[in-house]
Design an enzyme around this catalytic site. Structure first.
Site, PDB file in Angstrom:
ATOM      1  N   GLU A 138       2.809  -2.434  -4.163  1.00  0.00           N
ATOM      2  CA  GLU A 138       2.184  -3.213  -3.076  1.00  0.00           C
ATOM      3  C   GLU A 138       1.617  -2.299  -1.996  1.00  0.00           C
ATOM      4  O   GLU A 138       0.576  -2.602  -1.402  1.00  0.00           O
ATOM      5  CB  GLU A 138       3.188  -4.200  -2.472  1.00  0.00           C
ATOM      6  CG  GLU A 138       3.738  -5.250  -3.439  1.00  0.00           C
ATOM      7  CD  GLU A 138       2.674  -5.990  -4.233  1.00  0.00           C
ATOM      8  OE1 GLU A 138       1.540  -6.129  -3.747  1.00  0.00           O
ATOM      9  OE2 GLU A 138       2.967  -6.421  -5.372  1.00  0.00           O
ATOM     10  N   HIS A 141      -1.845  -1.167  -2.653  1.00  0.00           N
ATOM     11  CA  HIS A 141      -2.878  -2.140  -2.253  1.00  0.00           C
ATOM     12  C   HIS A 141      -3.328  -1.893  -0.812  1.00  0.00           C
ATOM     13  O   HIS A 141      -4.508  -2.085  -0.495  1.00  0.00           O
ATOM     14  CB  HIS A 141      -2.340  -3.573  -2.366  1.00  0.00           C
ATOM     15  CG  HIS A 141      -2.331  -4.137  -3.751  1.00  0.00           C
ATOM     16  ND1 HIS A 141      -3.478  -4.345  -4.475  1.00  0.00           N
ATOM     17  CD2 HIS A 141      -1.312  -4.564  -4.545  1.00  0.00           C
ATOM     18  CE1 HIS A 141      -3.167  -4.881  -5.659  1.00  0.00           C
ATOM     19  NE2 HIS A 141      -1.857  -5.015  -5.729  1.00  0.00           N
TER      20      HIS A 141
HETATM   21  C1  QAP Z   1       3.593  -6.156  -8.652  1.00  0.00           C
HETATM   22  O1  QAP Z   1       3.055  -8.109  -9.743  1.00  0.00           O
HETATM   23  C2  QAP Z   1       4.610  -5.511  -9.525  1.00  0.00           C
HETATM   24  O2  QAP Z   1      -0.931 -10.557 -15.261  1.00  0.00           O
HETATM   25  C3  QAP Z   1       3.699  -7.637  -8.602  1.00  0.00           C
HETATM   26  O3  QAP Z   1      -0.875 -13.181 -15.822  1.00  0.00           O
HETATM   27  C4  QAP Z   1       4.486  -5.509 -10.909  1.00  0.00           C
HETATM   28  O4  QAP Z   1       3.698 -10.195  -9.357  1.00  0.00           O
HETATM   29  C5  QAP Z   1       5.676  -4.873  -8.997  1.00  0.00           C
HETATM   30  C6  QAP Z   1       1.465 -11.652 -12.737  1.00  0.00           C
HETATM   31  C7  QAP Z   1       5.428  -4.901 -11.698  1.00  0.00           C
HETATM   32  C8  QAP Z   1       6.610  -4.261  -9.787  1.00  0.00           C
HETATM   33  C9  QAP Z   1       6.496  -4.273 -11.146  1.00  0.00           C
HETATM   34  C10 QAP Z   1       0.644 -10.842 -13.494  1.00  0.00           C
HETATM   35  C11 QAP Z   1       1.487 -13.000 -13.017  1.00  0.00           C
HETATM   36  C12 QAP Z   1       2.278 -11.147 -11.634  1.00  0.00           C
HETATM   37  C13 QAP Z   1      -0.133 -11.362 -14.519  1.00  0.00           C
HETATM   38  C14 QAP Z   1       3.079  -9.430 -10.051  1.00  0.00           C
HETATM   39  C15 QAP Z   1      -0.088 -12.719 -14.793  1.00  0.00           C
HETATM   40  C16 QAP Z   1       0.721 -13.542 -14.055  1.00  0.00           C
HETATM   41  C17 QAP Z   1       2.303  -9.860 -11.224  1.00  0.00           C
HETATM   42 CO    CO Z   2      -0.834  -5.815  -7.344  1.00  0.00          CO
END
Ligand code: QAP
Ligand code: CO
Length: 171
Positions: A138, A141
């Site tokens: 995050e 971003h």
């Molecule tokens: C960031 O990511 C993150 O492709 C947050 O179809 C990711 O919430 C932090 C999501 C991994 C730590 C480890 C992605 C939902 C959500 C998709 C998310 C989707 C539906 C991603």
């Molecule tokens: Co993201």
């Protein structure tokens, strides 16, 4: 209120976000909207720029051992600074702004975070494992960076090819 999530390759995602100065009711309402938007989209983390607001604010809601996403576990993190990052680990990351794509990314396993909460109070947090990964994802971003920007040249080329194909099939 649900907010539209901006997706890659929207140029807005490259913008560097600015520090939050006012911890007012307008900010609180925006954080509430971010939370509703993240839960509705089945996310565990969301940065303000993903809903077109270039401010240094992000929210996280990491599922517990049973995989339940408790609203009491929500973290609202404003103007964060990472201190004492250490250890390395790899995690298969995704992003609400790059839906349907997941890639292994290496990041710090442990870190200490200094940040403001929604009231402007300075807080300290010790993070490990998935929370540490999510914070770094995050915070990227806030610098206009996506997890796919951390891929090697060849993996990024492969991603671009698959992404192009996925966009075509959606139309
Ligand atoms: C960031 O990511 C993150 O492709 C947050 O179809 C990711 O919430 C932090 C999501 C991994 C730590 C480890 C992605 C939902 C959500 C998709 C998310 C989707 C539906 C991603
Ligand atoms: Co993201």
């Amino acid at each position: 209120m649900l907010l539209p999530i901006i997706t890659y390759p929207n140029k807005l995602l490259k913008q560097v976000s600015s520090d939050v100065a006012l911890f007012d009711t307008q900010l609180h309402a925006f954080l509430d909207d971010m939370y509703a938007t993240m839960i509705e989209s089945n996310g565990i983390g969301l940065a303000a720029i993903q809903v077109a607001m270039p401010i240094r604010a992000l929210i996280l809601c990491i599922p517990d051992e049973e995989g339940n996403q408790e609203s009491t576990n929500i973290l609202e993190i404003i103007n964060p600074i990472i201190q004492n990052p250490r250890g390395r680990m790899t995690y298969q990351e995704g992003c609400l702004s790059v839906p349907g794509f997941y890639e292994d990314i290496e990041r710090y396993e442990f870190l200490t975070l200094r940040y403001h909460n929604r009231h402007g109070v300075v807080c300290t947090l010790h993070a490990d494992d998935l929370l540490s990964i999510a914070i770094q994802h995050e915070m990227d971003h806030l610098e206009g960076k996506l997890f796919i920007d951390r891929l090697s040249y060849s993996r990024r080329k492969k991603f671009e090819k698959e992404h192009k194909k996925a966009l075509k099939e959606k139309k």
